[in-house]
Enzyme design. Structure first.
Site, short mmCIF file in Angstrom:
data_model
loop_
_atom_site.label_atom_id
_atom_site.label_comp_id
_atom_site.label_asym_id
_atom_site.label_seq_id
_atom_site.Cartn_x
_atom_site.Cartn_y
_atom_site.Cartn_z
N SER A 283 10.45 -0.51 -2.12
CA SER A 283 9.43 -0.21 -1.12
C SER A 283 9.35 1.32 -0.92
CB SER A 283 9.74 -0.96 0.18
OG SER A 283 8.62 -0.97 1.01
N ASP B 242 2.77 -9.48 -3.75
CA ASP B 242 3.18 -8.57 -2.68
C ASP B 242 1.98 -8.20 -1.82
OD1 ASP B 242 4.11 -6.48 -1.11
OD2 ASP B 242 5.31 -5.59 -2.71
N HIS C 50 7.15 -8.92 -1.94
CA HIS C 50 7.73 -7.61 -1.66
C HIS C 50 9.26 -7.70 -1.76
CE1 HIS C 50 7.13 -3.53 -0.31
NE2 HIS C 50 7.94 -3.66 0.70
#
Length: 633
Positions: free
Chosen positions: A474, A559, A591
C-alpha cells in the site's frame, strides 16, 4: 573472500518453511458467548479454508459451524441472542462486505445484507436488544452509509438513521438510539454531532480542524456523558468526558507524547475501565479500580503484551490474548473470582520451539532533527554486521508499526537479512505534530526519513550499503516505487505490494464511500483539483526513466483502494523503457493477500527475487496448488 551470507549460512538456524510463517493459523480469535457457555474460534477446515468453529466450554466437542467455500472467514462476533453469531465476508477482496448470521444449533447461515455492490459495516449490538443489530450500509447512495436496524429473528431490514451526507462513524446510546456521530468537513477536519433524541436534529458540539484528530467513543449508561477522543488543546489525542448538558469537557486519560490507543469498556455498565497508550510497546492505564487486581494477575501469566479479547456478560470469565515478538499468540481463559488462568491454545503451535528473532525498538534523528522510532529485527546466530537488509515500510501511511511477532520480519531474518521497520513522519500514535509533519511530504520528507534510516543502518555497521532492499504494501509499495525512482542509487532492489504509482489516478479512482474523506486526503497529500502538477511531481510513474534497479510488483485484481491500473501502468512503462520489472497479479485478491495459497506463492517469488539481488537464503519455490497468481500477464 566469502560473503557475509556464505560465512554465516552454517550459523543461521534451520530454514523455517514459508508454510509455517505464512500459512493459516491452527486456531485463532477465540470469543466467549455472552452466556459463557460456548467458545467460538476461527480454524481451517479439511480444505484449509478458515471457518468459524464452536466448542462447549469445558468440553472437547469442537465442531465446524460455517462452510465458506474459498476465501475464508476472518471477522466474526457473537450476538446477544445465545443461538446466533455473525461473520463478515466480501467477494475476492472487493471489500463490499456482507454480514451473515449463523445459528449455532442448526448451522443455518443467512445473508443479512444481500445487496449487490453494497458494503456493510456493523455499528452496534446491545444485550437489552438481543434480536437486533445496527448496521451501516451504502444502499441508497454508494457515497454514504445510513444506519439500518436488522431483525435477527426474521432478517427484516429497516432504515434507522439517515446520513446527512458526511457522517463517517455513528455512536449509539444505552437505549440503542443513534445519538452521536463523527462527520467529515470540507476543510479536511471533522465535526462531533449530537442529538437529544433519535428523532431530533443534529447539532455540532465541536469542530476539529484538519491538523487535529477527534471523534465520539461511547455514551455513559445514563446518556449524560459522551466519551470522546480528541487532540484539541494538546499534542496527543486524549480521552475526554463531554457533559452533554453543561457542555463541559473533563480529561479522563492522556499522555503528553503518545495518542490514546485501546479502550476497555464494561459491556453492561458502560464504565470505561482501562485505556492503553502505545509507546515502544503497549502500556495499560487502569481507570476502574474494580479490575486493577485482574490486570495485575493477568500480567503475571506470561511475558508479552496482553489484551482482553472477550468477556461474558456476567463478567466472570475473560479471554486474554498474549502477544510476543518471538512466538505465536497465546490465548488464555481467565476467571475473575479465582484470579486463575487456563491456556486455551496458541494460534500457531508450529512456531513454538523455533529459533525466532527478537524485535528491538530503535530510534534515530532525521536530517531535520525529528526523532524517528522503529523496530529492528536481525538474524539469530550471526553478528548483526554488514548484513544484507530489507527496509520494510508500513502502509497507511496514517498507521504505525508495532512491536510483536511479524511473519514478514521473521521470514526475512531467518533468510539472513536484517529488517528495519520505521515509523516515518506521518505515522500515527506519536501525537499530532508528528502526523502533521508528513503533510504534503509524500516522496519528500517522508521519504527522507527512510533514507535517514538507511544511513543509520550503515553508520551502525549493521547493513551492507550495497545490499539494502526496500519493500512494503500500500503506502509501503508507493514508498518502494519512490525509492527506486527518486533515490535510484540507494536500494539494490524493491518489492512493491499493491502500491500506487500515480497519485492523480489514485485519487481519481478511490471508492465512492471515501468521498467524505477526500478533503482530508487533499489536505494531507495534495489537491487533485488545483495541484495536478504538484501531485505529478510526487508520482513515481513519471520518473520511470530514473529506475536502474530490479523491481517486483504484486497486485490484487479486485483491490478497491489501489486499483489494478496503478500497478499495470508502471509495469507497462518500465517494460517499454527496458527496465527490470517482474509482475504478479492475483486474480481473486484485493488490497493484500487473504488466501494462504496466494500468500505462499507471493512470498515464494519474493524470496527468490531477494535472494537473487541480496544473496539471502532461499527455500525452493516448490509446487503451490490453488494459487491465482499470474506472472507477467
Amino acid at each position: 573472500m566469502q560473503s557475509t551470507i556464505e560465512r554465516s549460512a552454517t550459523q543461521l538456524p534451520p530454514l523455517i518453511p514459508r508454510e509455517i510463517l505464512f500459512g493459516n493459523p491452527e486456531r485463532t480469535s477465540p470469543r466467549l458467548s455472552p452466556d459463557g457457555k460456548y467458545l467460538a474460534y476461527i480454524a481451517p477446515d479439511e480444505k484449509n479454508v478458515l471457518q468459524v468453529w464452536l466448542r462447549t466450554v469445558g468440553q472437547e466437542d469442537d465442531r465446524q459451524l460455517t462452510a465458506d467455500k474459498k476465501r475464508g472467514i476472518r471477522i466474526f462476533f457473537w450476538t446477544y441472542n445465545a443461538d446466533q453469531l455473525m461473520y463478515m465476508q466480501d467477494s475476492d477482496g472487493d471489500e463490499n462486505f456482507h454480514l451473515y448470521s449463523v445459528n449455532i444449533h442448526s448451522n443455518i447461515v443467512r445473508d443479512l445484507t444481500p445487496f449487490q455492490g453494497v458494503k456493510a459495516q456493523p455499528v452496534d449490538l446491545d444485550p437489552k436488544f438481543p434480536d437486533q443489530v445496527l448496521v451501516g450500509m451504502n444502499l441508497n447512495d454508494l457515497q454514504k452509509f445510513d444506519v439500518y436496524r436488522i431483525n435477527l429473528a426474521n432478517g427484516a431490514v429497516d432504515l434507522y438513521a439517515e446520513n446527512p451526507g458526511n457522517v463517517v462513524s455513528w455512536t449509539v446510546d444505552a437505549q440503542f438510539q443513534v445519538r452521536a456521530a463523527t462527520a467529515a468537513t470540507p476543510d479536511g477536519g471533522s465535526d462531533l454531532l449530537f442529538r437529544e433524541t433519535s428523532q431530533g436534529d443534529w447539532e455540532t458540539l465541536r469542530h476539529w480542524g484538519p491538523d487535529d484528530e477527534g471523534g465520539a467513543v461511547s455514551f455513559s449508561e445514563d446518556g449524560k456523558t459522551l466519551y470522546i477522543s480528541g487532540s484539541h488543546d494538546a499534542n496527543a489525542s486524549r480521552l475526554i468526558a463531554f457533559d452533554v448538558t453543561t457542555r463541559e469537557e473533563t480529561v479522563i486519560a492522556e499522555d503528553p507524547q503518545y495518542d490514546l490507543g485501546g479502550i476497555v469498556i464494561h459491556p453492561i455498565t458502560r464504565v470505561i475501565q482501562a485505556v492503553s497508550f502505545y509507546k515502544e510497546k503497549q502500556e495499560w492505564q487502569v481507570l476502574d479500580q474494580s479490575i486493577a487486581a485482574d490486570f495485575e494477575a493477568i500480567a503475571q501469566i506470561r511475558p508479552g503484551e496482553f489484551g482482553i479479547s472477550s468477556r461474558d456478560l456476567a463478567d466472570k470469565n475473560w479471554l486474554v490474548a498474549f502477544l510476543t515478538d518471538d512466538g505465536p499468540v497465546y490465548y488464555y481463559a481467565y476467571n475473575r473470582d479465582s484470579k486463575t488462568s487456563t491456556l486455551l491454545f496458541s494460534n500457531k503451535p508450529t512456531l513454538e520451539g523455533l529459533s525466532l528473532a527478537s524485535m528491538q525498538p530503535i530510534s534515530y534523528q532525521a536530517q531535520d532533527g525529528l526523532t524517528i522510532h522503529g523496530y529492528l529485527t536481525t538474524p539469530v546466530g550471526i553478528t548483526a554486521q554488514n548484513l544484507p537488509t530489507v527496509l520494510l515500510v508500513h502502509g497507511g501511511p496514517w498507521a504505525r508499526d508495532t512491536w510483536g511477532y511479524d511473519p514478514q520480519a521473521q521470514w526475512l531474518a531467518n533468510r539472513g537479512y536484517a529488517v528495519l521497520q520505521v515509523n516515518f513522519r506521518g505515522s500515527t500514535g506519536y501525537g499530532k505534530a508528528f502526523v502533521n509533519a508528513g503533510n504534503r511530504e509524500w516522496a519528500a520528507k517522508m521519504h527522507d526519513d527512510l533514507i535517514d534510516a538507511v544511513n543509520w543502518l550503515v553508520q551502525q555497521g549493521i547493513s551492507d550499503p550495497q545490499k539494502i532492499a526496500i519493500m512494503g504494501g500500500s503506502y509501503g509499495g508507493y514508498a518502494t516505487l519512490v525509492g527506486l525512482t527518486f533515490t535510484p542509487d540507494v536500494f539494490a532492489c524493491g518489492v512493491d505490494i499493491v502500491g500506487p504509482s500515480n497519485l492523480i489516478t489514485l485519487m481519481q479512482s478511490i471508492p465512492p464511500y471515501w468521498e467524505p474523506l477526500k478533503a482530508n486526503f487533499y489536505y494531507r497529500v495534495g489537491n487533485l483539483e488545483t495541484e495536478e502538477e504538484f501531485l505529478k511531481s510526487r508520482s513515481p510513474l513519471f520518473f520511470v526513466d530514473r529506475i536502474t534497479k530490479p523491481l517486483l510488483i504484486a497486485q490484487g485484481a479486485n483491490d478497491p483502494r489501489v486499483k489494478q491500473a496503478e500497478s499495470e501502468q508502471i509495469v507497462e512503462a518500465m517494460q517499454k523503457a527496458n527496465k527490470p520489472v517482474e509482475y504478479a497479479l492475483y486474480t481473486d485478491e484485493g488490497h493484500g493477500f487473504a488466501r494462504p495459497e496466494n500468500r505462499l506463492h507471493f512470498y515464494a517469488i519474493a524470496e527468490e527475487f531477494l535472494s537473487k539481488y541480496l544473496g539471502g537464503r532461499c527455500e525452493p519455490l516448490g509446487d503451490i496448488p490453488g494459487h491465482s497468481g499470474v506472472l507477467n500477464p
